[in-house]
Design an enzyme around this catalytic site. Structure first.
Site, PDB file in Angstrom:
ATOM      1  N   ASP A 132     -30.710  22.030 -91.227  1.00 39.18           N
ATOM      2  CA  ASP A 132     -30.391  21.574 -89.867  1.00 39.18           C
ATOM      3  C   ASP A 132     -31.679  21.495 -89.052  1.00 39.18           C
ATOM      4  O   ASP A 132     -32.231  22.517 -88.641  1.00 39.18           O
ATOM      5  CB  ASP A 132     -29.410  22.554 -89.194  1.00 39.18           C
ATOM      6  CG  ASP A 132     -28.010  22.512 -89.822  1.00 39.18           C
ATOM      7  OD1 ASP A 132     -27.892  22.038 -90.974  1.00 39.18           O
ATOM      8  OD2 ASP A 132     -27.051  22.948 -89.156  1.00 39.18           O
ATOM      9  N   LYS A 195     -25.792  16.167 -85.420  1.00 43.06           N
ATOM     10  CA  LYS A 195     -25.255  17.426 -84.893  1.00 43.06           C
ATOM     11  C   LYS A 195     -25.625  17.522 -83.429  1.00 43.06           C
ATOM     12  O   LYS A 195     -26.719  17.115 -83.020  1.00 43.06           O
ATOM     13  CB  LYS A 195     -25.862  18.576 -85.711  1.00 43.06           C
ATOM     14  CG  LYS A 195     -25.515  19.967 -85.227  1.00 43.06           C
ATOM     15  CD  LYS A 195     -26.111  21.023 -86.184  1.00 43.06           C
ATOM     16  CE  LYS A 195     -25.995  22.427 -85.602  1.00 43.06           C
ATOM     17  NZ  LYS A 195     -26.641  23.453 -86.464  1.00 43.06           N
ATOM     18  N   LYS A 231     -21.393  16.974 -86.750  1.00 38.80           N
ATOM     19  CA  LYS A 231     -21.227  18.411 -86.555  1.00 38.80           C
ATOM     20  C   LYS A 231     -21.415  18.788 -85.090  1.00 38.80           C
ATOM     21  O   LYS A 231     -22.534  18.836 -84.601  1.00 38.80           O
ATOM     22  CB  LYS A 231     -22.225  19.184 -87.425  1.00 38.80           C
ATOM     23  CG  LYS A 231     -22.145  20.711 -87.229  1.00 38.80           C
ATOM     24  CD  LYS A 231     -23.109  21.434 -88.156  1.00 38.80           C
ATOM     25  CE  LYS A 231     -23.146  22.934 -87.844  1.00 38.80           C
ATOM     26  NZ  LYS A 231     -24.137  23.645 -88.688  1.00 38.80           N
TER      27      LYS A 231
END
Lengths: 295, 287, 489
Positions: A132, A195, A231
């Site tokens: 991430d 995300k 996400k």
């Protein structure tokens, strides 16, 4: 680089959210949704005080959510800082759960690209299944979109076979126009997921932001045929909100995205609320948090 | 010494900024109360009216999009021009039967009324506009717009200030108008057209016909490209007729009965509002 | 793309379980009488007609039909109440009655929403979240005007007209009742209201509230019936004002009927609004606006955005997104909280919509309908759009009053303004662009009373509503909404 092609009207986006969130999810559809949410959670601990002991507890919890209910799915992954990747990897061996690591000088991203790439290589070598990263928001707001794009592309390359989730940190991008543009840049540069947030900046995932990112994913899919994952992270702690997000996904992207392969929740306390709701749905009795282990 | 013969004036119609004769070639004899003068007035026809509506329609978008300040100045200019031609109106009003004092009063009042509405032309918008406090994230505002092409039946008398009193608020509001002049006292209406013609009023904004009310009322009230009709008078059958015909295209019928046109009470911005439409616009407030 | 596989047997065919609004706390009288002079009384001839639930064709109640005699009774009750009580009352006290109505509606909001949905077919989501909240807001807004009228019309005094005869349509039954009654009462008039024949029930519930609010008898009278009853009301010599919402044809008839009588009137008639999408619009929000514009309330909306104009450069995108969005609309049981599109109000209306759809096909239009399943019982129509149509197609010119959208494309601003105005109607319009200057230019150029810029079908008690041209005359809502109920002296 292309300039802002997609304009977003904030009020219109909020109204669309309100309409989506007014869906009433009851009975079987609610149970189904709760289980689906559970399977999509990236159980997360991202604190300076994290220790191997804490991470081991979290991993055990991830694999043993609520043993009284054996037919429940597990969460999708756990998400930790780079130094905790080996601990998590070891703890989750044979569980099928993924290990995600934040990287690229999370949460600010304020370091050089070479350090960032070094960090990504480190977590990938340590066995992280998913990375991430954060985008350089300062550069984005300065209008240096090429920089942002190139950085993502290089991180993607450094990821090798690991999956890349690109955190936009939408709370710092402020406008929905920026959110949309950053989403487009990230997808074009190679993101597997986009995300919303690090969880360290307020606001984190807000419903209009998530909607705009889902719409970006839909448009990208229509243009390229590539399915990008989404996400939302930060501030999603209640089952009701999570189910509302599922409604949003279903009506924006369709059923295909209702899987942990393409949708995740970044959350630390959501799982327990989901469990409480599932128990409530099957027993008909409202639950107390005391009956659900915190980690 | 030879006596010099007068050059008599030919009274024509005023359509699209021009002074044509009626296309029908017809006329009606107008005689002054003392039977001293006979004038052949144009007996305007249905086709004249149609032509006038075409002119009014094509002048509408230009007139409505002029700045309010500009419209205000043009109305003021009409007042100035009328002031400059008092002599001519004095003669005609007296010929139409007014005393000198009456004629003077009517001209004064007509000029003042024009100045009154000239002043309103850039202010009624502020009086009749609002920001509406809606209970959602929108900026919502309402403001008046002209209703479009207006047909008008001027009062029979007083013929000058009657005409001025209905035309001024209509055009101050950005509408264009086709007006039927007093049948009984038509002279000064055509002379008023000459005033308009020299006052920077674009052609077609005001069109003036003379003729028979009984003949033209039907067309004034039924034409499908007319958005509102102003009727001055108190003939019940005519009012009913006008209002019935207005239904054809949902024309706004505005009826003024028994007005004392020389009284200042007949002037107010609500008369402008009568031929306006309120438009409300919504827009989100967000980033 | 390599995928991360999660151990899970969850199938991705998630659909929503039925979520019907509970109706067990709702009481619908089997027999509904007239509300005259503060009492519920049978009609003179004791004649009744049925009102049904259009979603299942089941009878809901027998409703008393008012004839001329009943109309006269109602009008004379209203006249007495006007002369003796209402016009003499301290305006502030008048206001308090109206506030009281607003509050009572809020208290019984859910009941109203459910009955509105059962009687009319609209989704509970709309009656609950839009109609009924707007109803109480409307009474609340106008209540406050009652003692402030001297500030509304500078230089003039506002005097009530007397007795107002009000005729309302079936698309927003209670909301239209509120739009009519609230300003009339605030300005000191009394009222005889006739709801539409297919949707009488919520207005009669409102009558209960008016009783509960202790409004002096005769101030509000509510009678039911079809066009005949309406005509009797319009023709009644002791009516001072007619307020009508409905079709342009009937509006014209009313104009003719009252011609020469000196009765005042306001008309809220049909529409065929242009909804214009420019290439620089926020496209996803515009698509949502198109949906709201035409599918809100099954398209039974006079201001519906039934003519869509899309700039050519974005036409493919917009139309494909629109189709995708149409697929997500849930058509069915109006009482289900997830229903987006409910039942068509009546068989007659359904037949009319179908006739237009056939006409569109015969005229060579290309149809697209969402793949939703329609229930067997009741009156239903799938969300529909037509492409390959132009201004000369009848489905583009005429008001369909159903979920049928006609789509055209355009190239330039001038072209679309001309086309948008190429209609005898002028009720509303929509314009979508991210460019402020263009928004102002286009919204000014559209000859219509309500312009939604970057939104559509928004309503508020403070916001004036009403049409240009054949869409009617007069405004309802806001300060302008007082004007139709007063004489300025």
């Amino acid at each position: 680089m292309e300039t802002f092609l997609h304009r977003i009207d904030e009020v219109g986006a909020q109204e669309r959210v309100a309409r989506l969130f007014s869906r009433s999810i009851k009975k079987e559809s609610k149970i189904h949704a709760l289980k689906t949410v559970l399977s999509m959670i990236d159980l997360t601990t991202l604190e300076g005080k994290d220790s191997p002991g804490k991470v081991k507890q979290l991993c055990y919890k991830a694999a043993h959510l609520h043993d009284q209910f054996p037919d429940l799915p597990t969460v999708a992954a756990i998400c930790v800082y780079p130094t905790m990747v080996p601990v998590a990897k070891k703890a989750l061996r044979d569980t099928g759960l993924k290990v995600a690591s934040v990287a690229t000088a999370f949460p600010s991203g304020m370091t050089s690209l070479s350090y960032k790439l070094e960090e990504v290589k480190m977590v990938v070598d340590a066995g992280a299944d998913e990375v991430d990263m954060v985008i350089s928001r300062g550069k984005f707001l300065q209008g240096e979109y090429h920089y942002v794009s190139d950085e993502i592309a290089q991180v993607k390359e450094a990821c090798g076979k690991s999956h890349l989730k690109v955190i936009l940190e939408t709370g710092e991008l402020v406008t929905l126009d920026n959110v949309r543009f950053a989403s487009d840049i990230a997808m074009a540069a190679g993101a597997d997921f986009i995300k919303t947030s690090t969880g360290k900046v307020s606001p984190a995932a807000t419903p209009p932001v998530v909607l705009v990112m889902l719409e970006a994913i839909r448009d990208y899919y229509n243009q390229t045929g590539k399915k990008i994952g989404m996400k939302p992270a930060g501030g999603i702690s209640k089952a009701k909100l999570a189910v509302q997000y599922l409604v949003m996904v279903r009506e924006t992207l369709g059923q295909d995205w209702l899987t942990a392969d393409l949708f995740r929740f970044g959350a630390s306390s959501l799982a327990n609320d989901i469990l409480m709701q599932i128990v409530k749905q099957s027993t008909g009795v409202y639950q107390s948090a005391n009956y659900f282990s915190i980690d | 010494m030879n006596k010099r013969e007068d050059v008599k004036k030919t009274y024509k119609l005023y359509i699209g900024g021009k002074f044509p004769r009626t296309e029908s070639g017809r006329y009606f004899k107008w005689t002054d109360p003392k039977n001293s003068t006979v004038v052949n007035m144009c007996r305007g026809s249905r086709k004249d009216f149609r032509n006038a509506v075409v002119s009014a329609r094509s002048a509408f978008s230009g007139w409505r999009s002029k700045t309010a300040y500009n419209r205000s100045q043009i109305l003021y200019r009409i007042g100035e021009m009328l002031e400059g031609r008092r002599g001519q109106f004095m003669d005609e009003l007296i010929l139409q039967g007014a005393s000198k004092k009456e004629a003077e009063n009517e001209i004064n009042q007509s000029i003042d009324r024009l100045i009154y509405y000239a002043g309103w032309a850039d202010k009624y918008q502020q009086v009749f506009s609002r920001v509406n406090p809606v209970a959602s994230s929108y900026f919502n505002f309402s403001y008046p717009e002209p209703t479009g092409v207006v047909s008008a039946i001027a009062p029979d008398e007083p013929s000058l200030i009657g005409l001025v009193s209905i035309v001024a608020p209509i055009i101050a509001g950005g509408n264009t108008v086709v007006v039927l002049a007093s049948e009984a006292k038509p002279l000064c209406s055509i002379t008023f057209a000459e005033v308009l013609h020299t006052s920077d009023v674009p052609g077609g904004v005001v069109n003036i016909l003379t003729g028979y009310r009984s003949e033209l009322l039907e067309h004034f009230s039924s034409h499908m490209d007319v958005n509102a009709i102003v009727y001055c008078g108190n003939v019940k059958e005519e009012i009913k007729f006008v209002q019935e015909n207005a239904a054809l295209n949902v024309k706004r019928p505005i009826v003024y009965t028994d007005e004392n046109w020389l009284d200042k009470k007949v002037q107010d911005p609500y008369r402008i509002l009568n031929t306006l439409e309120i438009k409300t616009t919504w827009h989100p407030v967000g980033i | 793309m390599e995928t991360t596989t999660i151990k899970s047997d969850l199938k991705t065919d998630w659909s929503y379980s039925p979520a019907p609004e509970s109706t067990d706390h709702i009481r619908i009288n089997q027999q509904v009488d007239l509300f005259i002079n503060g009492e519920f009384i049978p009609s003179e001839k004791e004649k009744y007609f049925e009102t049904i639930n259009p979603a299942n064709e089941k009878k809901l109640a027998d409703v008393a039909e008012a004839d001329k005699t009943d109309v006269s009774k109602a009008v004379s009750a209203a006249r007495k109440a006007y002369e003796n009580v209402w016009s003499k009352m301290d305006p502030a006290e008048r206001g308090k009655y109206i506030y009281r109505i607003a509050r009572l509606i809020q208290e019984r909001a859910r009941e109203f929403a459910i009955i509105e949905t059962m009687d009319g077919g609209k989704p509970i989501r709309e009656s609950r979240d839009i109609d009924i909240p707007l109803v109480s807001a409307h009474f609340f807004y106008y209540a406050g005007w009652a003692d402030k009228l001297e500030y509304a019309f500078p230089g003039k005094q506002a005097k009530p007209l007397g007795v107002a005869g009000q005729i309302i349509p079936w698309n927003f039954p209670l909301l239209m009742a509120a739009w009519k009654i609230a300003p009339a009462l605030a300005t000191g008039n009394t009222v005889v209201l006739k709801p539409a024949e297919t949707t009488p029930l919520t207005a009669m519930k409102l009558a209960e509230i008016i009783q509960e609010a202790d409004l002096p008898p005769g101030v509000v009278n509510i009678i039911n019936g079809n066009g005949k009853t309406g005509r009797a009301l319009v023709e009644h010599p002791d009516i001072d004002k007619i307020a009508f919402t409905g079709s342009t044809d009937v509006g014209k008839l009313i104009m003719k009927t009252v011609a020469g009588t000196g009765k005042k009137y306001t008309l809220e008639l049909g529409g065929k609004a242009a909804n214009i999408i420019f290439e620089d619009a926020a496209i996803d929000q515009a698509v949502e606006g198109i949906i709201n514009g035409i599918f809100f309330n099954q398209g039974h909306v006079c201001c519906a955005g039934s003519r869509l104009f899309v700039q050519e450069s974005v036409a493919d995108t917009v139309i494909s997104k629109l189709k995708d969005r149409m697929e997500t609309l849930i058509v069915g049981d109006p009482l289900d909280k997830n229903t987006d599109i409910g039942a068509i109000n009546s068989k007659m209306q359904l037949d009319k919509i179908k006739m237009y759809v056939d006409m569109g096909l015969n005229e060579g239009g290309t149809i697209y309908q969402s793949s939703c399943k329609l229930p067997e019982k009741g009156y239903w129509h799938a969300p529909t759009l037509f492409t390959d149509v132009s201004q000369s197609h009848r489905i583009v010119q005429e008001e369909i009053f159903g979920p049928v959208l006609a789509v055209q494309t355009f190239r330039t601003v001038d072209e679309v303004i001309t086309k948008a105005n190429n209609t005898p109607y002028g009720l509303s319009g929509g314009v979508w662009s991210d460019k402020g200057a263009k928004i102002f230019k286009v919204s000014k150029a559209i000859r219509a009373g309500v312009l939604w810029a970057n939104t559509f079908n928004k309503f508020d008690p403070a916001s004036p509503f009403g049409g240009y041209k054949e869409s009617g005359m007069g405004r309802e809502g806001g300060l302008e909404g007082l004007m139709p109920y007063v004489n300025l002296v």
